[in-house]
Design an enzyme around this catalytic site. Sequence first.
Site, short mmCIF file in Angstrom:
data_model
loop_
_atom_site.label_atom_id
_atom_site.label_comp_id
_atom_site.label_asym_id
_atom_site.label_seq_id
_atom_site.Cartn_x
_atom_site.Cartn_y
_atom_site.Cartn_z
CB SER A 136 -0.85 -0.02 1.27
OG SER A 136 -1.40 1.24 1.54
CE1 TYR A 149 -4.47 -2.54 5.21
CE2 TYR A 149 -3.77 -0.31 4.67
CZ TYR A 149 -4.12 -1.58 4.27
OH TYR A 149 -4.12 -1.90 2.93
CE LYS A 153 -1.83 -4.28 3.46
NZ LYS A 153 -1.85 -5.34 2.44
N1 LIG Z 1 -8.83 -1.18 -1.27
C1 LIG Z 1 -7.80 -0.38 -1.14
O1 LIG Z 1 -7.95 0.86 -1.15
C2 LIG Z 1 -6.40 -0.95 -0.99
C3 LIG Z 1 -5.31 -0.06 -1.11
C4 LIG Z 1 -4.02 -0.56 -0.96
C5 LIG Z 1 -3.81 -1.89 -0.72
N2 LIG Z 1 -4.88 -2.74 -0.60
C6 LIG Z 1 -4.60 -4.15 -0.30
O2 LIG Z 1 -5.12 -4.98 -1.32
C7 LIG Z 1 -5.49 -6.25 -0.78
C8 LIG Z 1 -6.91 -6.59 -1.18
O3 LIG Z 1 -7.77 -5.63 -0.59
P1 LIG Z 1 -9.23 -5.31 -1.13
O4 LIG Z 1 -9.30 -3.85 -1.30
O5 LIG Z 1 -9.59 -6.20 -2.22
O6 LIG Z 1 -10.05 -5.64 0.21
P2 LIG Z 1 -11.40 -6.44 0.47
O7 LIG Z 1 -12.37 -6.20 -0.61
O8 LIG Z 1 -11.75 -6.12 1.88
O9 LIG Z 1 -10.92 -7.96 0.35
C9 LIG Z 1 -10.05 -8.51 1.30
C10 LIG Z 1 -9.88 -9.97 0.95
O10 LIG Z 1 -8.97 -10.55 1.90
C11 LIG Z 1 -9.59 -11.71 2.43
N3 LIG Z 1 -9.10 -12.04 3.77
C12 LIG Z 1 -9.13 -11.30 4.90
N4 LIG Z 1 -8.59 -11.98 5.92
C13 LIG Z 1 -8.23 -13.19 5.42
C14 LIG Z 1 -7.63 -14.35 5.99
N5 LIG Z 1 -7.30 -14.42 7.29
N6 LIG Z 1 -7.38 -15.42 5.19
C15 LIG Z 1 -7.72 -15.38 3.87
N7 LIG Z 1 -8.31 -14.33 3.28
C16 LIG Z 1 -8.56 -13.24 4.06
C17 LIG Z 1 -11.08 -11.40 2.44
O11 LIG Z 1 -11.82 -12.60 2.58
P3 LIG Z 1 -13.28 -12.65 3.28
O12 LIG Z 1 -14.29 -12.35 2.19
O13 LIG Z 1 -13.36 -14.02 3.82
O14 LIG Z 1 -13.30 -11.59 4.36
C18 LIG Z 1 -11.19 -10.77 1.06
O15 LIG Z 1 -11.20 -11.75 0.06
C19 LIG Z 1 -5.28 -6.14 0.74
O16 LIG Z 1 -4.05 -6.71 1.09
C20 LIG Z 1 -5.28 -4.65 0.97
O17 LIG Z 1 -4.57 -4.30 2.14
C21 LIG Z 1 -6.17 -2.30 -0.74
#
Ligand SMILES: NC(=O)c1ccc[n+]([C@@H]2O[C@H](COP(=O)([O-])OP(=O)(O)OC[C@H]3O[C@@H](n4cnc5c(N)ncnc54)[C@H](OP(=O)(O)O)[C@@H]3O)[C@@H](O)[C@H]2O)c1
Length: 245
Positions: A136, A149, A153
């Site tokens: 991130s 968080y 990260k």
């Molecule tokens: N969205 C943003 O703005 C953003 C920005 C920078 C980086 N990121 C990073 O990108 C990645 C994906 O995020 P996203 O935005 O797609 O978030 P999201 O929509 O909240 O999805 C998170 C995913 O992680 C899974 N997860 C959480 N805990 C887990 C565990 N213990 N074991 C296996 N799976 C688990 C969730 O599964 P469940 O459905 O079971 O909860 C879901 O599939 C993350 O690492 C996040 O930090 C996101």
Amino acid sequence: MKINPTVALVTGANRGIGKAFVEALYSAGTERIYAAARSIDSLTDLVAIDPHRIIPIALDVTKPDQIAAIVQQAQDVNLLINNAGVLGSGGFFADNSLETAHWEMETNYFGTLYMIRAFAPILERNGGGAIVNLLSVSSVVNVPVFASYSASKAALYSLTQGVRAQLAQQGTLVVGVFPGPVDTAMSEGVPLDKVSPIQIASAVLEALEQGIEDVYPDPVSQQVFAGIRQDSKAVEKQFAGMLPQ
Ligand SMILES: NC(=O)c1ccc[n+]([C@@H]2O[C@H](COP(=O)([O-])OP(=O)(O)OC[C@H]3O[C@@H](n4cnc5c(N)ncnc54)[C@H](OP(=O)(O)O)[C@@H]3O)[C@@H](O)[C@H]2O)c1
């Protein structure tokens, strides 16, 4: 690294950026994609696209016994995408802050470390391959509205650099991705412009083709890194200014 002959495993594949990775890999012709999620039922629609090429796997990345079980099933992986992540709220001083910080570290940092330790030998046997870690912009500057968080990260960024050095000899490309806000459930309620999850996935697949280690996949990411190169203290202060007064 060419994407076409790749067998990929994506964690957190049921929604958000993880789901976009599965879709992008599928469109790019990836031979087999293991779509891993905590609830196998949440993968039904994704697997229905092509059950021969998209294989559902039940996986909580914080559970080493589950990881050990999928290692047996997924011996052909040469691209590991560590996407699963969580974001808590409340900063460092709320009543539940310690629980939140442990949860974020256990998922974002240790979950990724467990996965990499389990799959590094498989990647080596399969020619080196690649690991992609979802970092991130908050890996490089603390964003105090997501303070703990950000700390998890930042730890994951350091892990990424260390793993890259340690796996260089076996020919594994280790890619860190530094998105700004992305339009998923995680950023719901964040009042900033967001890019689509598919934009992140596409940028990463392009970077894999070119062997690029650090991916800045959207305008906010690119601006933050340009700012850090110019005046990192100013960027720190800018994010500090986002806290409610
Ligand atoms: N969205 C943003 O703005 C953003 C920005 C920078 C980086 N990121 C990073 O990108 C990645 C994906 O995020 P996203 O935005 O797609 O978030 P999201 O929509 O909240 O999805 C998170 C995913 O992680 C899974 N997860 C959480 N805990 C887990 C565990 N213990 N074991 C296996 N799976 C688990 C969730 O599964 P469940 O459905 O079971 O909860 C879901 O599939 C993350 O690492 C996040 O930090 C996101």
